[in-house]
Enzyme design. Structure first.
Site, PDB file in Angstrom:
ATOM      1  N   ASP A  62       0.815  -0.918   0.095  1.00  0.00           N
ATOM      2  CA  ASP A  62       0.135  -0.371  -0.027  1.00  0.00           C
ATOM      3  C   ASP A  62       0.181   0.481   0.398  1.00  0.00           C
ATOM      4  O   ASP A  62       2.195   1.171   0.308  1.00  0.00           O
ATOM      5  CB  ASP A  62      -1.056  -0.274   0.982  1.00  0.00           C
ATOM      6  CG  ASP A  62      -2.405   0.815   0.791  1.00  0.00           C
ATOM      7  OD1 ASP A  62      -1.910   1.787   0.094  1.00  0.00           O
ATOM      8  OD2 ASP A  62      -3.187   0.316   1.506  1.00  0.00           O
TER       9      ASP A  62
HETATM   10  C1  BGC Z   1      -4.763   3.462  -0.204  1.00  0.00           C
HETATM   11  C2  BGC Z   1      -5.154   2.154  -1.297  1.00  0.00           C
HETATM   12  C3  BGC Z   1      -4.914   2.513  -2.287  1.00  0.00           C
HETATM   13  C4  BGC Z   1      -3.661   3.496  -2.193  1.00  0.00           C
HETATM   14  C5  BGC Z   1      -3.538   4.365  -3.960  1.00  0.00           C
HETATM   15  C6  BGC Z   1      -3.962   4.008  -0.368  1.00  0.00           C
HETATM   16  O1  BGC Z   1      -3.402   5.226   0.636  1.00  0.00           O
HETATM   17  O2  BGC Z   1      -5.484   2.515   1.279  1.00  0.00           O
HETATM   18  O3  BGC Z   1      -6.025   1.192  -0.398  1.00  0.00           O
HETATM   19  O4  BGC Z   1      -5.793   1.691  -3.511  1.00  0.00           O
HETATM   20  O5  BGC Z   1      -3.735   4.072  -1.429  1.00  0.00           O
HETATM   21  O6  BGC Z   1      -4.674   4.957  -4.141  1.00  0.00           O
END
Ligand code: BGC
Length: 767
Positions: A303
């Site tokens: 993530d």
């Molecule tokens: C979130 C993810 C997301 C990623 C990219 C993160 O802050 O937890 O779910 O896919 O950002 O935007």
């Protein structure tokens, strides 16, 4: 590379609208099979091509493939590398996200393909969560439809739009099971239940990936956030999790496992630590379970900045250490933080990371590029003419309207207040959400427009009613936490006094839900409730239309208003969909995918709780049962139970008939019930099957969802709905953690909601 053979079983019992004799697939044995060809075309040709390419790559170029950079679009975290274009030019980026549009993706791809030494194409990703440009209801809302075809359709439309803009990859679906409405991201998932959550996850992946990833209108899906993110302590986002092996495997892992079996292309790690080990560097999750036990062959992305966060977790001493821990645990690609890119070369030299492990990860990523067809034609997705044709097409907008209608849940409807009568001359439309485009669109509206396209309730009602009905609109109140002035109440009362019925649109702002949006209270925020209480004094019928991304506690409203319609955040066409339901052009058929607590102190409250050694018995007076598992001041049950949802029609359930009251191990029995639409409207009903194992070597839930059937019933029509129950449906993690069923007594429940069922008993016997 070996060919992964996937089961070609299509789930039928849960998607069908044909009502008769449907069989019940078990979530672990019969997933919807998706994207078979992703895995089946991995011929020797691909292997040879990739080996040849990798032989030419420097270590730095290889590590570059493990790097995911955020482009110039939206910012979904707090860090971005401004030099990402330079890095692409150097041939040191594997994938880019938050950049979209056929022209923009084509331009960046051109740099990767034409200006780098080896010309390896980029993968373009994006958070296509509940729609791309045409926005569908938030994921929790879609789950409330219990309509797997509709959910699949929503993902399909999203993939068609996203892929035309050059995107190959969505960071969806979020399949974290959550039983904590304080957690803002409960809005992004499918709610509290493992079985429903798994079916919804499969439908979404099927919609995104289709059955052939090399087609230019399909995109890779991501199973996220692996794992247990939905159980963040206290519902506070990013917080720690601590769950037993039994809870991990029974509650949190099944949707992920089902997606591996169904061919999901990628996984994303979670931000949280699990039992003391951050998920992003969790070898047990990433290597032992995902790779070795489940045989996952796609790639794993972390993530956003989750690698360097290992330092703040107190798990890594610096970002180099963090990169080594995450990479060695099994996270192939580093999102945004560039920790792999900055450090892994040195780590290889120091023998802290093995080159063979790097090669494996690079190969996984290159294989996906190959399967997407990017080595054949790197520009094949960035198609301006297709973009113009499919994005926000009339067909897509109508699909979004249909899914939005299907996702709405009628929580209460006294004296048939809804649908609104066609003889009305005036409606008061009141509330901060009645005309808010920015809110109705929802918490993760991707590339959707938030300013002009979303249709509000005011616009939807006006479009439907024309000049025949006077709509007296006033905002009246505010959802802002601090609002306590009653300045707007006067205008709202004037509008209400002039009108025959009061429709109030209240709830949360979309910003109160989603990532980093946990709440300690579940009441209507701001001065909304105060206004509702004022309106009640007018003694007119009140319909409360809710917009929110989590269960709310609605005790006062439940006791005092006439009808309550849960609409979640319903997307671009939300206002039309809500108007359709309010006026009876669509008969609501949604059911809650998550329990609505009476207040925050009851959390967690969910239908599949355990009995405890001192169960509370609601039919015995409180005074006579002290020392039972209950609260001093409030009953145990939620205000609205899992599976609850009314219709404008009514459904009568006949007695459950079992094909036998004994099932032999390895065999099956059938449970049938005759359901009749006894109301005045055609309508759909979700018939729900629950099972309880009365005695187990490990304690068992009082009720677990094991199947459902959503069927259309014409006015007066009866259908026999049949579920087939197999030994697999009775299996669980036994005391010794082996998975299987145990002989004994079972109770089977069929009904219209988890708290409104009838039951029959049967036993499971050894062969
Ligand atoms: C979130 C993810 C997301 C990623 C990219 C993160 O802050 O937890 O779910 O896919 O950002 O935007």
């Amino acid at each position: 590379m070996k060919t992964k053979l996937l089961p070609l079983i299509i789930s039928c019992a849960l998607v069908g609208s044909s009502a008769h004799a449907q069989s019940l697939p078990n979530q672990s044995s019969a997933p919807i099979s998706v994207a078979e060809t992703i895995w089946q075309d991995d011929s020797k040709v691909m292997d040879a091509f990739i080996s040849d390419l990798m032989a030419k790559m420097t270590l730095k170029e290889k590590i570059g493939q493990l790097d995911l950079q955020a482009g110039n679009g939206v910012l979904t975290g707090s860090y971005r590398n401004k030099d990402y274009v330079k890095q692409i030019k150097a041939g040191h980026v594997g994938a880019v996200f938050n950049t979209l549009g056929a022209n923009r993706t084509r331009a960046l791809q051109k740099i990767a393909v034409e200006e780098t030494r080896l010309g390896i194409p980029l993968i373009f990703g994006y958070d296509v969560i509940h729609g791309h440009r045409t926005i569908f209801p938030i994921s929790l809302g879609e789950a409330a439809s219990w309509d797997l075809q509709a959910i699949q359709k929503s993902a399909r439309v999203s993939a068609e739009e996203a892929s035309a803009e050059g995107l190959h990859w969505t960071f969806a679906p979020m399949v974290d099971v959550s039983r904590d409405p304080r957690w803002g991201r409960i809005s992004e998932g499918a709610g509290e239940d493992v079985y429903l959550g798994t079916q919804v996850a499969l439908a979404r992946v099927k919609g995104f990936q289709g059955d052939d990833l090399s087609k230019t209108d399909t995109i890779m899906a991501t199973a996220k956030h692996y794992a247990v993110y939905g159980a963040a302590e206290g519902g506070r986002d990013y917080n720690s999790t601590d769950v037993s092996e039994r809870t991990l495997r029974s509650i949190h892992l099944p949707p992920f496992k089902a997606l591996v079996d169904a061919g999901v292309a990628t996984f994303m790690t979670a931000f949280n630590d699990l039992n003391g080990v951050p998920a992003t560097a969790n070898k047990y999750l990433l290597d032992e379970i995902l790779r070795k036990e489940w045989g996952f062959e796609g790639f794993v992305v972390t993530d956003y900045t989750a690698v360097e966060e290992l330092v703040k977790h107190g798990f890594a001493k610096d970002s180099k250490h963090a990169a080594e821990l995450a990479f060695n645990a099994g996270a192939d690609m580093d999102m945004v933080g560039q920790n792999y890119f900055k450090h892994l070369e040195a780590s290889v030299t120091e023998n802290k990371v093995n080159i063979a492990t790097i090669d494996k990860s690079v190969r996984r990523i290159l294989e996906m590029k190959y399967r997407l067809g990017l080595f054949e034609d790197p520009y094949r997705y960035s198609d301006l003419s297709r973009e113009k044709k499919v994005v926000l097409s009339q067909e897509n907008l109508l699909a979004a309207q249909d899914v939005a209608r299907k996702s709405m849940v009628l929580l209460k409807n006294d004296k048939q207040t809804l649908p609104l009568s066609h003889t009305l001359n005036s409606i008061a439309l009141i509330g901060p959400l009645a005309n808010s485009k920015a809110d109705i669109i929802g918490s993760w509206a991707g590339a959707g427009d938030r300013k002009t396209q979303p249709v509000t309730v005011l616009e939807g009602l006006k479009a439907k009613l024309g000049k025949d009905v006077k709509i007296n609109f006033a905002k009246g109140a505010s959802y802002n936490y601090q609002s306590n002035s009653n300045k707007g109440f006067g205008a709202a009362m004037v509008a209400a006094k002039k009108s025959e019925v009061i429709v109030v649109v209240m709830g949360e702002s979309q910003k109160m839900t989603g990532e980093a949006s946990s709440r300690t209270s579940l009441t209507l925020p701001g001065n909304q409730l105060a206004l509702l209480k004022e309106l009640k004094k007018l003694n007119k019928p009140i319909v409360l239309v809710l917009m929110n991304g989590r269960p709310l506690s609605l005790n006062w409203a439940n006791d005092n208003v006439d009808a309550i319609l849960e609409t979640w955040f319903s997307g671009t066409m939300g206002g039309h969909a809500i108007a359709d339901v309010l006026l009876g052009d669509y008969n609501p058929s949604g059911k809650l995918p998550v329990s609505f607590p009476r207040n925050v102190g009851q959390i967690p409250v969910y239908h599949s709780m355990k009995s405890t050694g001192r169960p509370f018995n609601p039919s015995i007076p409180l005074k006579k049962q002290n020392y039972t598992s209950r609260y001093e001041n409030l009953e145990n049950t939620p205000l609205y139970a899992f599976g609850h949802g009314l219709s404008y029609s009514s459904f009568d359930y006949g007695e459950i008939k079992l094909s036998s009251d004994t099932m032999t191990m390895g065999g099956s029995i059938e449970a049938s019930v005759k359901v009749t639409n006894t109301g005045q409207y055609d309508g759909e009903e979700v018939v729900q099957l629950y099972i309880q194992d009365l005695v187990g070597s490990a304690t068992r839930p009082v009720k677990e969802l094991k199947g459902f059937d959503k069927s259309m019933f014409k006015k007066g029509e009866s259908k026999v709905i049949t579920f087939t129950i197999t030994e697999q449906d009775l299996a669980f993690y036994r005391q010794d953690m082996s998975f299987g069923a145990e002989a004994g007594e079972f109770k089977l429940f069929i009904g219209t909601a988890s708290d409104n069922t009838q039951s029959k008993s049967f036993s499971l016997v050894e062969k």
